[in-house]
Design a protein around this motif. Structure first.
Motif, mmCIF file in Angstrom:
data_model
loop_
_atom_site.group_PDB
_atom_site.id
_atom_site.type_symbol
_atom_site.label_atom_id
_atom_site.label_comp_id
_atom_site.label_asym_id
_atom_site.label_seq_id
_atom_site.Cartn_x
_atom_site.Cartn_y
_atom_site.Cartn_z
ATOM 1 N N VAL A 114 15.913 24.302 37.569
ATOM 2 C CA VAL A 114 15.936 24.521 39.023
ATOM 3 C C VAL A 114 16.277 25.975 39.329
ATOM 4 O O VAL A 114 15.739 26.577 40.268
ATOM 5 N N LEU A 115 17.146 26.562 38.514
ATOM 6 C CA LEU A 115 17.553 27.957 38.695
ATOM 7 C C LEU A 115 16.553 28.949 38.108
ATOM 8 O O LEU A 115 16.785 30.152 38.136
ATOM 9 N N ARG A 116 15.437 28.436 37.574
ATOM 10 C CA ARG A 116 14.360 29.247 37.002
ATOM 11 C C ARG A 116 14.791 29.977 35.727
ATOM 12 O O ARG A 116 14.211 30.996 35.373
ATOM 13 N N VAL A 117 15.823 29.440 35.076
ATOM 14 C CA VAL A 117 16.245 30.005 33.799
ATOM 15 C C VAL A 117 15.448 29.371 32.660
ATOM 16 O O VAL A 117 15.104 30.031 31.682
ATOM 17 N N LEU A 118 15.170 28.084 32.796
ATOM 18 C CA LEU A 118 14.388 27.356 31.797
ATOM 19 C C LEU A 118 13.119 26.807 32.422
ATOM 20 O O LEU A 118 13.068 26.524 33.626
ATOM 21 N N ASP A 119 12.105 26.665 31.615
ATOM 22 C CA ASP A 119 10.817 26.117 32.038
ATOM 23 C C ASP A 119 10.499 24.913 31.158
ATOM 24 O O ASP A 119 10.270 25.054 29.950
ATOM 25 N N VAL A 120 10.533 23.724 31.756
ATOM 26 C CA VAL A 120 10.268 22.487 31.021
ATOM 27 C C VAL A 120 8.771 22.205 31.069
ATOM 28 O O VAL A 120 8.208 21.991 32.140
ATOM 29 N N ASP B 247 23.786 36.266 24.639
ATOM 30 C CA ASP B 247 24.107 36.917 23.357
ATOM 31 C C ASP B 247 22.868 37.196 22.514
ATOM 32 O O ASP B 247 22.968 37.734 21.401
ATOM 33 N N GLY B 248 21.696 36.824 23.043
ATOM 34 C CA GLY B 248 20.458 37.155 22.362
ATOM 35 C C GLY B 248 19.961 36.102 21.394
ATOM 36 O O GLY B 248 18.915 36.286 20.756
ATOM 37 N N SER B 249 20.693 34.982 21.258
ATOM 38 C CA SER B 249 20.218 33.915 20.384
ATOM 39 C C SER B 249 18.906 33.327 20.910
ATOM 40 O O SER B 249 18.055 32.887 20.138
ATOM 41 N N LEU B 250 18.792 33.308 22.221
ATOM 42 C CA LEU B 250 17.556 32.902 22.876
ATOM 43 C C LEU B 250 17.103 34.055 23.759
ATOM 44 O O LEU B 250 17.912 34.633 24.494
ATOM 45 N N THR B 251 15.852 34.393 23.704
ATOM 46 C CA THR B 251 15.313 35.488 24.513
ATOM 47 C C THR B 251 14.187 34.961 25.389
ATOM 48 O O THR B 251 13.659 33.859 25.162
ATOM 49 N N PRO B 252 13.789 35.704 26.436
ATOM 50 C CA PRO B 252 12.699 35.261 27.315
ATOM 51 C C PRO B 252 11.460 34.853 26.515
ATOM 52 O O PRO B 252 11.002 35.578 25.636
ATOM 53 N N GLY B 253 10.967 33.653 26.808
ATOM 54 C CA GLY B 253 9.784 33.144 26.127
ATOM 55 C C GLY B 253 10.084 32.260 24.941
ATOM 56 O O GLY B 253 9.189 31.578 24.422
ATOM 57 N N ASP B 254 11.357 32.253 24.482
ATOM 58 C CA ASP B 254 11.720 31.425 23.329
ATOM 59 C C ASP B 254 11.733 29.939 23.698
ATOM 60 O O ASP B 254 12.089 29.564 24.820
ATOM 61 N N ARG B 255 11.392 29.127 22.713
ATOM 62 C CA ARG B 255 11.458 27.675 22.887
ATOM 63 C C ARG B 255 12.820 27.180 22.430
ATOM 64 O O ARG B 255 13.330 27.621 21.376
ATOM 65 N N LEU B 256 13.446 26.296 23.213
ATOM 66 C CA LEU B 256 14.735 25.746 22.818
ATOM 67 C C LEU B 256 14.565 24.851 21.590
ATOM 68 O O LEU B 256 13.503 24.253 21.392
ATOM 69 N N PRO B 257 15.604 24.748 20.765
ATOM 70 C CA PRO B 257 15.541 23.836 19.621
ATOM 71 C C PRO B 257 15.295 22.403 20.099
ATOM 72 O O PRO B 257 15.532 22.085 21.272
ATOM 73 N N PRO B 258 14.840 21.524 19.227
ATOM 74 C CA PRO B 258 14.638 20.123 19.605
ATOM 75 C C PRO B 258 15.897 19.530 20.216
ATOM 76 O O PRO B 258 17.019 19.933 19.880
ATOM 77 N N GLY C 192 5.387 17.637 27.204
ATOM 78 C CA GLY C 192 4.548 17.504 26.027
ATOM 79 C C GLY C 192 4.566 18.721 25.130
ATOM 80 O O GLY C 192 3.930 18.723 24.067
ATOM 81 N N ASP C 193 5.289 19.763 25.535
ATOM 82 C CA ASP C 193 5.311 20.998 24.745
ATOM 83 C C ASP C 193 6.722 21.394 24.355
ATOM 84 O O ASP C 193 6.986 21.781 23.227
ATOM 85 N N GLY C 194 7.642 21.313 25.293
ATOM 86 C CA GLY C 194 9.020 21.700 25.017
ATOM 87 C C GLY C 194 9.624 22.449 26.185
ATOM 88 O O GLY C 194 9.037 22.545 27.263
ATOM 89 N N THR C 195 10.816 22.969 25.981
ATOM 90 C CA THR C 195 11.523 23.719 27.017
ATOM 91 C C THR C 195 11.673 25.170 26.570
ATOM 92 O O THR C 195 12.105 25.437 25.445
ATOM 93 N N TYR C 196 11.328 26.073 27.451
ATOM 94 C CA TYR C 196 11.307 27.492 27.123
ATOM 95 C C TYR C 196 12.212 28.283 28.072
ATOM 96 O O TYR C 196 12.420 27.901 29.230
ATOM 97 N N VAL C 197 12.726 29.389 27.569
ATOM 98 C CA VAL C 197 13.431 30.341 28.422
ATOM 99 C C VAL C 197 12.367 31.074 29.240
ATOM 100 O O VAL C 197 11.337 31.487 28.702
ATOM 101 N N THR C 198 12.593 31.205 30.536
ATOM 102 C CA THR C 198 11.624 31.888 31.390
ATOM 103 C C THR C 198 11.654 33.393 31.139
ATOM 104 O O THR C 198 12.436 33.887 30.328
ATOM 105 N N ALA C 199 10.827 34.116 31.877
ATOM 106 C CA ALA C 199 10.803 35.573 31.739
ATOM 107 C C ALA C 199 12.096 36.212 32.243
ATOM 108 O O ALA C 199 12.393 37.365 31.923
#
Length: 233
Positions: free
Chosen positions: A59-65, A24-35, A68-75
């Protein structure tokens, strides 16, 4: 009915919530997930369920953990998302090469037809170079790698990145079986060269109908050999 509060159900619900945020666009590629604490409360699950969901989506390459930095949405690019499929296809299976080739036979002729008219002169020149490097005495390993490059160059012009990545995955999983075919089947090199030439000439002539037919026949020949080999023929 009482809601299912088992750990697996909570993890599934968390996965669905995160993927919904992406679609729905709340999170886009490259965005960091909330705490973690904030996101778990937002979804209404435990932090442990959130961690399990993040692990599955990574594992599905949707998120990148990133430790020490956080979890991000992949490209979320097709080639990245298809890596998991490639891994699954590599898992041992007695008939996997034949089945993968059967799927390839259904998809690749359409990719080739779609590519017709989209191939640049530079791409045609590259395809011709691949053809010219192959001879009857070309080592089988080199022939198979050239075959993979040849088809990738054509398929990548189909205008659908997911289709291209999917076909690349099927090409990769059948590499070993195709090498074995080259070692055991007489005239496999000349057959491959002739069929490649037919496909290339049809594309040059701007004939998607012919290119589709030649591509289907080319893959069907490989599929037929796999079927005979698996039966001990």
């Amino acid at each position: 009915m009482e809601p299912d509060t088992t750990p697996m159900a909570a993890t599934d619900r968390t996965i669905q919530a995160i993927t919904r945020m992406i679609t729905d666009g709340s999170l886009t590629p490259g965005d960091r997930l909330p705490p973690e604490k904030e996101l778990s409360e937002q979804i209404g699950v435990s932090r442990n369920s959130l961690r399990e969901a993040v692990k599955a989506l990574s594992v599905l390459r949707v998120l990148d953990v990133r430790r020490g930095d956080g979890t991000y949405v992949t490209a979320l690019t097709p080639d990245l998302l298809m890596q998991t499929l490639g891994f699954l296809l590599e898992l041992p299976s007695g008939s996997q090469a034949a089945q993968a080739t059967a799927v390839r036979r259904l998809l690749e002729p359409e990719a080739v037809a779609l590519a017709c008219g989209n191939i640049s002169e530079e791409r045609f020149a590259h395809l011709e170079e691949i053809m010219q490097t192959l001879r009857e005495d070309t080592p089988v390993d080199d022939l198979v790698q050239a075959d993979i490059r040849f088809h990738h160059l054509i398929n990548s012009c189909c205008g659908n990145d997911y289709l291209t990545s999917l076909l690349d995955s099927f090409a990769s999983v059948t590499t070993r079986a195709r090498i074995w075919r080259g070692l055991t089947q007489e005239s496999s090199v000349s057959t491959t060269l002739r069929e490649h030439r037919q496909i290339l000439d049809a594309l040059r002539a701007g004939r998607p109908d012919l290119a589709r037919v030649y591509a289907a026949a080319h893959v069907a020949g490989v599929e037929s050999w796999f079927a005979q080999a698996s039966c001990g023929a």
